[in-house]
Scaffold this motif. Structure first.
Motif, short mmCIF file in Angstrom:
data_model
loop_
_atom_site.label_atom_id
_atom_site.label_comp_id
_atom_site.label_asym_id
_atom_site.label_seq_id
_atom_site.Cartn_x
_atom_site.Cartn_y
_atom_site.Cartn_z
N ASN A 1 -25.46 6.44 9.70
CA ASN A 1 -25.26 7.50 10.68
C ASN A 1 -26.56 8.22 11.04
OD1 ASN A 1 -22.50 7.02 10.82
ND2 ASN A 1 -22.10 8.32 9.02
N ILE A 2 -26.79 8.34 12.32
CA ILE A 2 -28.06 8.88 12.82
C ILE A 2 -27.77 10.10 13.69
CG2 ILE A 2 -30.20 8.30 14.05
CD1 ILE A 2 -29.76 6.28 11.92
N ALA A 3 -28.71 11.05 13.65
CA ALA A 3 -28.68 12.16 14.61
C ALA A 3 -29.97 12.15 15.40
CB ALA A 3 -28.54 13.49 13.88
N ILE A 4 -29.90 12.55 16.66
CA ILE A 4 -31.12 12.75 17.44
C ILE A 4 -31.29 14.25 17.65
CG2 ILE A 4 -32.27 12.38 19.66
CD1 ILE A 4 -31.08 9.63 19.78
N PHE A 5 -32.45 14.76 17.21
CA PHE A 5 -32.74 16.18 17.37
C PHE A 5 -33.53 16.40 18.65
CE2 PHE A 5 -32.38 17.69 12.63
CZ PHE A 5 -31.04 17.33 12.65
N SER A 6 -32.81 16.75 19.68
CA SER A 6 -33.35 17.12 21.01
C SER A 6 -33.64 15.90 21.90
CB SER A 6 -34.60 17.97 20.88
OG SER A 6 -35.07 18.26 22.18
N PHE A 7 -33.22 16.03 23.14
CA PHE A 7 -33.55 15.04 24.17
C PHE A 7 -34.66 15.57 25.08
CE2 PHE A 7 -30.76 11.25 24.31
CZ PHE A 7 -30.10 11.45 23.11
N ALA A 8 -35.48 16.49 24.53
CA ALA A 8 -36.58 17.04 25.32
C ALA A 8 -37.56 15.93 25.72
CB ALA A 8 -37.31 18.12 24.52
#
Lengths: 325, 327
Positions: free
Chosen positions: B2-9
């Motif tokens: 399981n992965i999270a992406i921190f910000s699509f900036a």
């Protein structure tokens, strides 16, 4: 092509290369030892001595039918280099033999596994380019070296139109469907003794027109190029453009001596992708990206081009109506 | 996994999220983004749960985090994720201040977790092939290199000095410096940089011509400028490198595998790549390293070294003289 396929097979983990067949014992010894695979002087011996599921035929074209029929009769699946055969009669005989044996016959139209050709086809099919008007292709370079100069013998290679341009004919039919008529000229058909260089005009039943150029008459090198022009856009590609890696190596002791080495590496070579796909088709009964009928139809266009070169007349593809449509 | 992406900036987040979809056994679980609209949309597109605060995401059952926030926020997010026991793939540059970079590397060391830098050029097949040829000694000993990582003005937070920490030199120096370090196995000893704003009406550098010297004596030049015309240039930019060795010369043009498309409504020619996708290969390798417990191809340390060069370039331009980098 046998060398290329041998390397590709060895890179596919699901496949095991168990034998090499060639009439040249020296070649068998060097290649066989370098890759650790046994060599056999003929197909019969190989079929007797090793347990094998697939025969991959990379022989000169005039020997395809005999080898394919023998392999199919022995109950083996067959992968066959393009062109499937030199005549439509032979091509049909191979396809029928496969049907009778209930085995696969898969034809090595490897362009369908080149990324750049896949990308171009996608842009045609997703209508990025709009209605396609013209396609121009180029393939060729210097005269190819082959076993006993078989490329130079029309009875063995079927000439440049069948041996080399069949790649582009198959790619174009993959994109645009059946060919309506062809017209073609060649240097060899024009000037006695000239190295072959063909200009072929193809009209597709779906409308687009293609000019297909192929040569064995260049002083050196090999390259391929295409341009596809539509009402909404145009794409072009030339393998002779400077690629991702271009190396100049010092060679020998002379001050200015050098070797030029261009490279365009991909993670999985088109040959490996092709053979891995064929293996998938054989083991899981998947639909092939290129069928034996595709191989037959590409040969039919190649032969029509050859006929047009000889007759100087347009040639309608058999079973299809001509005219201005 | 399981992965999270921190910000699509950072726009690379979209490519990474697409790559995750192609990897078996890997799920993008959470998108954390303080920009609600951007975050919600990305979460919906990629089938993930949206949270506004990344701290809330740390409570989820995750294995790893991809940090693609503004450069100045890499450090807090990366350190928090590592301290929560998660592996991190961090967008380049590692940070905007060298102390932050050190903190991140230290946090990975303390947590015994992976900190990989997003240096996708190491996964570009032509660039990797050149590495292989150099390792085989094909060009002999490397003497000189000249590289480019041209681009266009990306706008947005990229031209905000606080959030980005610098302009073109901050944004583009590190990719090529990383390749140069990888190829030579040596560190940059000294830099000389001319930096300016000459292409766009922006309050940050868009122009840089850098001269480098490595500890092993290799000399190098590098152009990281945002100098490609915004509308008429057919692609985003380039990555090229000339490598001169004792036995020969190689020109690498890492994105030469393309078709040229002229599309009437686009009004400009476009390059359409057909080569292998380096982002996909990089994500694949990140996941494989986590599974096997092996170190990444490009680590936090590599990110720190490259960013140190970019920061030294700014220092050199300010002082108008060469600046030494102490290891």
């Amino acid at each position: 092509m046998g060398f290329v396929h041998a390397q590709a097979w060895q890179a596919i983990p699901e496949a095991q290369l168990v034998g090499l067949v060639d009439t040249d014992p020296n070649l068998l010894k060097t290649l066989g030892e370098s890759i650790g695979v046994s060599g056999f002087p003929n197909l019969d011996t190989a079929l007797r001595e090793v347990d094998v599921d697939i025969i991959d035929i990379c022989l000169p074209t005039h020997l395809h039918r005999e080898a394919a029929e023998a392999a199919l009769a022995a109950g083996k699946h067959v992968i066959c280099e393009k062109p499937l055969a030199l005549s439509l009669k032979d091509a049909r005989a191979i396809i029928d033999a496969a049907a009778a044996a209930k085995k696969q016959i898969l034809v090595g139209h490897v362009l369908r596994f080149f990324r750049v050709y896949q990308k171009a086809r996608q842009l045609v099919l997703d209508h990025t380019l709009g209605q396609i008007g013209t396609i121009k292709t180029f393939r060729g370079g210097s005269y190819p070296k082959g076993w006993h100069d078989w490329y130079g013998d029309p009875a063995k290679s079927g000439t440049l139109a069948t041996d080399l341009l069949i790649h582009d004919f198959d790619f174009l039919m993959w994109c645009f469907g059946p060919v309506e008529r062809v017209y073609a000229k060649s240097l060899a058909g024009h000037i006695t003794g000239a190295a072959d260089h063909v200009l072929a005009s193809l009209r597709f039943k779906s409308g687009p027109i293609a000019h297909v150029e192929g040569t064995w008459a260049y002083p050196k090198g090999f390259s391929y190029a295409f341009e596809i022009a539509g009402a909404d856009g145009l794409i072009h590609f030339d393998s002779a453009d400077k690629g991702p890696i271009h190396t100049l190596l010092r060679s020998g002791s002379e001050r200015n001596a050098s070797v030029e080495v261009p490279e365009s590496p991909v993670e999985i070579s088109p040959y490996q992708a092709e053979l891995a796909h064929f293996l998938e088709v054989i083991t899981h009964d998947a639909l092939p990206v290129v069928t034996a009928e595709d191989g037959y139809n590409a040969l039919a266009v190649s032969l029509a081009v050859r006929d047009s070169i000889q007759s100087g007349e347009p040639v309608l593809l058999p079973g299809r109506t001509g005219g201005e449509s | 996994m399981n992965i999270a992406i921190f910000s699509f900036a950072h726009m690379h987040a979209y490519s990474y999220a697409r790559s995750l979809k192609d990897l078996p056994g890997v799920t993008l679980k959470v998108v954390a983004d303080d920009d609600v609209e951007r975050g919600r949309q990305a979460a919906e597109t990629f089938g993930a749960r949206y949270v506004r605060d990344y701290q809330d995401a740390l409570k989820e059952p995750l294995d790893a985090v991809i940090v693609t926030s503004e450069n100045s926020r890499h450090a807090e997010m990366t350190v928090a994720a590592l301290q929560a026991g998660l592996h991190v793939l961090c967008e380049k540059p590692i940070a905007t201040r060298i102390e932050d970079g050190h903190r991140m590397v230290q946090a990975a060391h303390d947590a015994k977790k992976l900190l990989q830098m997003a240096f996708p050029m190491r996964y570009n097949i032509p660039a990797a092939r050149l590495k292989q040829q150099l390792d085989q000694g094909r060009l002999g000993r490397i003497l000189l290199m000249n590289g480019t990582n041209h681009g266009k003005n990306p706008g947005g937070w990229f031209i905000d000095p606080v959030l980005a920490g610098g302009g073109a030199v901050m944004d583009h120096t590190v990719h090529i410096v990383d390749l140069m370090r990888w190829y030579t196995g040596s560190e940059v000893r000294e830099v000389y940089a001319e930096i300016d704003t000459r292409f766009h009406p922006i309050g940050i550098d868009d122009t840089g011509l850098l001269t480098l010297e490595f500890e092993n004596g290799v000399i190098a030049a590098l152009d990281p400028s945002w100098s490609r015309p915004q509308r008429s240039f057919p692609t985003w930019g380039d990555v090229t490198l000339e490598v001169v060795g004792t036995e020969g010369v190689t020109h690498l043009d890492a994105f030469a595998q393309h078709l040229v498309l002229y599309k009437e409504i686009a009004g400009q020619a476009q390059h359409l790549g057909w080569g292998d996708d380096p982002d996909l290969r990089m994500l694949e390798s990140f996941i494989a390293c986590i599974r096997a417990g092996t170190p990444p191809l490009a680590s936090g340390h590599d990110g720190l070294q490259a960013t140190q060069v970019a920061l030294a370039c700014y220092e050199s331009a300010r002082l108008a003289r060469p600046v030494k980098i102490s290891q």
